[in-house]
Write a protein that holds these residues in place. Structure first.
Motif, mmCIF file in Angstrom:
data_model
loop_
_atom_site.group_PDB
_atom_site.id
_atom_site.type_symbol
_atom_site.label_atom_id
_atom_site.label_comp_id
_atom_site.label_asym_id
_atom_site.label_seq_id
_atom_site.Cartn_x
_atom_site.Cartn_y
_atom_site.Cartn_z
ATOM 1 N N LEU A 139 10.893 -12.560 34.342
ATOM 2 C CA LEU A 139 10.801 -11.430 33.831
ATOM 3 C C LEU A 139 11.972 -10.574 32.420
ATOM 4 O O LEU A 139 12.926 -10.917 33.057
ATOM 5 N N TYR A 140 11.826 -9.502 31.737
ATOM 6 C CA TYR A 140 12.382 -9.488 30.721
ATOM 7 C C TYR A 140 12.406 -7.842 30.465
ATOM 8 O O TYR A 140 11.331 -7.425 30.399
ATOM 9 N N ALA A 141 13.099 -7.369 31.165
ATOM 10 C CA ALA A 141 13.488 -6.038 31.050
ATOM 11 C C ALA A 141 14.719 -4.991 31.350
ATOM 12 O O ALA A 141 15.485 -5.894 31.581
ATOM 13 N N VAL B 125 2.485 -7.309 29.741
ATOM 14 C CA VAL B 125 3.832 -6.185 28.639
ATOM 15 C C VAL B 125 3.218 -5.151 30.023
ATOM 16 O O VAL B 125 2.041 -3.989 29.250
ATOM 17 N N LEU B 126 3.715 -4.111 30.295
ATOM 18 C CA LEU B 126 4.429 -3.376 31.328
ATOM 19 C C LEU B 126 4.218 -1.694 30.369
ATOM 20 O O LEU B 126 5.479 -1.707 29.823
ATOM 21 N N ILE C 76 24.497 -2.445 27.403
ATOM 22 C CA ILE C 76 23.316 -1.147 27.869
ATOM 23 C C ILE C 76 22.074 -2.007 27.074
ATOM 24 O O ILE C 76 22.130 -2.923 25.677
ATOM 25 N N PHE C 77 21.268 -2.544 27.408
ATOM 26 C CA PHE C 77 20.445 -3.660 26.437
ATOM 27 C C PHE C 77 18.797 -1.951 26.576
ATOM 28 O O PHE C 77 18.462 -1.181 27.547
ATOM 29 N N LEU D 156 8.698 -2.412 27.303
ATOM 30 C CA LEU D 156 8.262 -2.266 25.969
ATOM 31 C C LEU D 156 9.885 -2.280 25.678
ATOM 32 O O LEU D 156 9.788 -1.885 24.271
ATOM 33 N N ILE D 157 10.712 -2.916 25.927
ATOM 34 C CA ILE D 157 12.361 -2.902 25.699
ATOM 35 C C ILE D 157 12.206 -3.567 25.037
ATOM 36 O O ILE D 157 11.141 -4.950 24.151
ATOM 37 N N GLY D 158 13.464 -3.604 23.826
ATOM 38 C CA GLY D 158 13.089 -4.024 22.123
ATOM 39 C C GLY D 158 13.621 -5.756 22.333
ATOM 40 O O GLY D 158 14.468 -5.896 23.193
#
Length: 364
Positions: free
Chosen positions: A253-255, A227-228, A124-125, A197-199
């Motif tokens: 991409l970071y999500a 930042v989407l 879980i991310f 807005l992922i941690g």
């Protein structure tokens, strides 16, 4: 009758195995020993599989006994300390604040632990980043050193809370360095960063920017940071319009995987997934399962960072974490500045004793 007796014995056996997992029965020191008794706590991912629980217990037991029962190597800490049974507690993948407080205060801290070993290899991310952040901030407030392997929350901010954490999982800097390494290999100087807005998204952006500033031989140019915040595909597509106008061809991409599906779907509609675009994603997009299948929405040729976070790797990291703990204890004992200090505290979460262990900074 025989079947009833068999089932009763089987139930007792399984209950005993589970109890042993939750409360590892390592060799107990003599009660009348004049040496100071210390211990460390272990927080493990909750599992309903008896075989996995037994494997965790076996790994922890053998790793501790390597240092506490070994007669081939003389450790100085044995002259001063007796290692009590490390206390094991399990925690769900997405714990509530109440569960975190219960595990930390009522099951770990009350055992007077001098360090906490925290492990999770959850797939879980993002969704439980706040929970882990809360746990680590509490340990920082208490002053207890933490040795952690939490692969799904490598972006958890540590600078703000000044946590005393040794992170064994690949850090955000490692992932950012791997991405920029790809850019350097193919002489791609210009790129943009896209996150949700992922941690840990702030940490990801900071890590990339820091590495760009440190790169002197190969010049990078960050065209934009996006930042989407949209949840629907239409909202995301409207935000990506600004990315398209920036002439960006390479995107970092970071999500989460679910968010990435939404993003790449919107990008496809904008014509940003063809041969003229390269998407390079983080581990959180790829996931860390043992069976890999890219969603159909991901563009052809998309690259992603991956590192192994299987149960076998988690057990290897348990061994490494315990080795780090005992090597640290040995260095602490051999340092003459600590000869008049003892690794004990009177921490309590309810305000009865000390609220922070200041000497924990020294041990860290």
């Amino acid at each position: 009758m025989k079947l009833s007796v068999f089932l009763t014995c089987l139930a007792c056996f399984l209950a005993g195995v589970w109890a042993a997992f939750r409360y590892p029965a390592f060799e107990e020191p003599a009660r009348n020993s004049s040496k100071t008794q210390i211990t460390f706590g272990v927080i493990l991912p909750n599992t309903l599989l008896i075989t996995v629980a037994r494997s965790y217990l076996k790994t922890l037991t053998e790793s501790v006994e390597t240092f506490t029962l070994s007669r081939h190597v003389k450790y100085h800490f044995k002259n001063h300390y007796k290692i009590s049974s490390p206390f094991g507690a399990s925690m769900s993948l997405n714990p509530s604040p109440t569960e975190i407080l219960d595990v930390l205060c009522n099951k770990v801290v009350k055992r007077n632990v001098v360090a906490i070993l925290y492990f999770t290899n959850s797939n879980i991310f993002g969704s439980n980043a706040a929970s882990v952040q809360y746990l680590l901030q509490l340990t920082a407030y208490l002053g207890i050193p933490v040795i952690a392997w939490n692969a799904d929350n490598i972006g958890v901010e540590q600078r703000v809370s000044e946590s005393r954490i040794l992170q064994l999982a690949p850090s955000m800097e490692h992932q950012a360095a791997a991405m920029l390494g790809l850019l350097r290999r193919y002489f791609w100087h210009q790129f943009s960063i896209v996150t949700t807005l992922i941690g840990g998204h702030d940490d990801f952006i900071r890590a990339v920017r820091d590495l760009v500033l440190e790169s002197t031989e190969f010049r990078f140019n960050i065209l934009g940071v996006f930042v989407l915040k949209g949840n629907t595909r239409d909202e995301v597509r409207a935000e990506l319009e600004h990315l398209k106008k920036s002439d960006t061809r390479v995107i970092l991409l970071y999500a989460t995987k679910e968010e990435a599906i939404n993003i790449t779907s919107a990008a496809y509609e904008l014509g940003m997934t063809g041969k003229n675009y390269m998407w390079i994603a983080s581990q959180s997009v790829a996931g860390s399962g043992t069976v890999y299948s890219a969603p159909d929405q991901f563009p052809m040729g998309m690259l992603a960072i991956h590192f192994n976070a299987s149960t076998n790797v988690l057990e290897d990291e348990m061994e490494r974490a315990i080795t780090i703990f005992f090597r640290g204890l040995e260095l602490y004992v051999k340092d003459q500045r600590n000869h008049n200090q003892t690794l004990t505290h009177n921490l309590h979460c309810n305000g009865v004793g000390d609220t922070r262990w200041n000497h924990g900074d020294t041990f860290f």
